[in-house]
Design a protein around this motif. Structure first.
Motif, PDB file in Angstrom:
ATOM      1  N   VAL A 214       0.644  -1.084   0.118  1.00 30.21           N
ATOM      2  CA  VAL A 214       0.356   0.083  -0.068  1.00 30.21           C
ATOM      3  C   VAL A 214       0.700   0.784   0.030  1.00 30.21           C
ATOM      4  O   VAL A 214       0.130   2.486  -0.543  1.00 30.21           O
ATOM      5  N   ILE A 215       2.186   0.920   1.102  1.00 28.99           N
ATOM      6  CA  ILE A 215       2.843   3.060   1.062  1.00 28.99           C
ATOM      7  C   ILE A 215       3.601   2.366   0.026  1.00 28.99           C
ATOM      8  O   ILE A 215       3.516   3.638  -0.680  1.00 28.99           O
ATOM      9  N   GLY A 216       4.231   1.429  -0.992  1.00 26.05           N
ATOM     10  CA  GLY A 216       4.822   1.537  -2.683  1.00 26.05           C
ATOM     11  C   GLY A 216       3.853   1.844  -3.079  1.00 26.05           C
ATOM     12  O   GLY A 216       4.289   3.066  -4.022  1.00 26.05           O
ATOM     13  N   PHE A 217       2.223   1.619  -3.757  1.00 25.26           N
ATOM     14  CA  PHE A 217       1.595   2.172  -4.153  1.00 25.26           C
ATOM     15  C   PHE A 217       1.672   3.545  -4.570  1.00 25.26           C
ATOM     16  O   PHE A 217       1.816   4.254  -5.428  1.00 25.26           O
ATOM     17  N   PHE A 218       1.124   4.307  -3.261  1.00 28.58           N
ATOM     18  CA  PHE A 218       0.856   5.299  -3.180  1.00 28.58           C
ATOM     19  C   PHE A 218       2.770   6.477  -3.640  1.00 28.58           C
ATOM     20  O   PHE A 218       2.623   7.262  -4.303  1.00 28.58           O
ATOM     21  N   GLU A 219       3.383   5.780  -3.365  1.00 29.55           N
ATOM     22  CA  GLU A 219       4.201   6.446  -3.428  1.00 29.55           C
ATOM     23  C   GLU A 219       4.842   6.718  -4.868  1.00 29.55           C
ATOM     24  O   GLU A 219       5.225   7.702  -5.622  1.00 29.55           O
TER      25      GLU A 219
END
Length: 316
Positions: free
Chosen positions: A202-207
């Motif tokens: 999830v964090i990587g997707f938003f990054e």
């Protein structure tokens, strides 16, 4: 409060589990493995609730413990047992809500239950889990001096990216094809790792989404790259047919518009300003490149052509 059969079984199993807390985890799991099916059979026979038929969960746990060769493992009824039963009731309600959701969403996906459709997606999850695990390892090994990209490329090495990605995929598929871990700690560790990978994804997707929004395009305008031949002109000197410098000359285009070239200023060799004596060109007669005879004054006034000269025809 009335409980369904499944809720009653869940509450009783949880009570037995709490009473067997003193046993080794492997032994406790083994004793509880077939307990829900056995309790379902007891209820199917009728004759009262599980509490009435089998007694308190602590007493039943003592019998299970004794059959396994352990003694004095049953815990007395008290505040801890009541808290455990309350927690089991809430857990049973949550399980019941999840079952209802599973059964309602299933027909939308074309299956009796949504869980049956999710089982078909397990191979896809194994691949995604392997990719996320490789990316997590690459992120921890990366120096963060440059963007990591969409491949697990620690230090910018493409070969390391291919090897790490291959190991992650093969390891995840191997882990998925194995049977469910028997030990409770192994299951908890596996769930903890899955939760970590989900949060990492999830964090990587938003990054990645933020980086895509920052990399917008500029509107590029095309201009004529040819140099302006008049850009370096600072003064204009006009000579007549006899080679004499004409002073006070006015320049006009074909539409009668005045032509302005250079800057109306004059400086001596020391950089001090010199007053401009005559309007028009040149601004600095004393700095003419050619001095041939006496300069002749033009008869054109500063405001426009002379009355005797033909007026410029307007453009059509």
């Amino acid at each position: 409060m009335n409980l369904t059969a499944q809720d009653e079984i869940a509450v009783y199993v949880e009570g037995v589990r709490e009473a067997l807390a003193g046993l080794p985890a492997a032994t406790r799991d083994e004793l509880l493995e077939d307990l829900p099916e056995h309790l379902a059979e007891v209820l199917a026979e009728g004759g009262g609730s599980l509490y009435e038929r089998l007694g308190p969960p602590a007493a039943y746990a003592a019998e299970l413990s004794a059959s396994a060769g352990f003694t004095a493992t049953a815990q007395p009824e008290g505040e801890r047992s009541r808290i455990a039963e309350t927690a089991a009731r809430h857990r049973a309600r949550i399980d019941r809500a999840l079952r209802r959701f599973d059964e309602r969403v299933g027909p939308v996906l074309g299956y009796p239950r949504a869980s049956e459709f999710l089982v078909l997606l397990q191979p896809a999850w194994w691949v995604l889990r392997g990719y996320l695990a490789a990316m997590a390892v690459a992120f921890m090994l990366h120096d963060h001096g440059t963007p990591l990209g969409l491949l697990p490329r620690p230090g910018g090495d493409d070969l390391a990216a291919v090897l790490l990605l291959g190991l992650g995929l093969l390891g995840s598929i191997w882990l998925g094809r194995r049977e469910r871990p028997a030990g409770s700690w192994s299951r908890r560790l596996q769930r903890l790792g899955t939760g970590f990978l989900v949060i990492f994804a999830v964090i990587g997707f938003f990054e990645v989404d933020s980086a895509a929004q920052r990399d917008y395009y500029y509107n590029v305008g095309y201009t004529d790259e040819r140099p302006d031949p008049t850009s370096n002109i600072r003064d204009v000197f006009v000579y007549d047919a006899d080679g004499k410098l004409m002073v006070g000359v006015q320049l006009y285009d074909q539409d009668g518009q005045p032509i302005h070239l250079g800057e109306p200023s004059c400086y001596d060799s020391y950089g001090d300003p010199i007053p401009i004596a005559n309007p028009g060109y040149p601004y600095c007669p004393g700095q003419a490149p050619f001095q041939a005879g006496e300069p002749s004054l033009s008869t054109a006034p500063s405001t426009g052509p002379s009355a005797g000269s033909p007026s410029p025809s307007p453009s059509r």
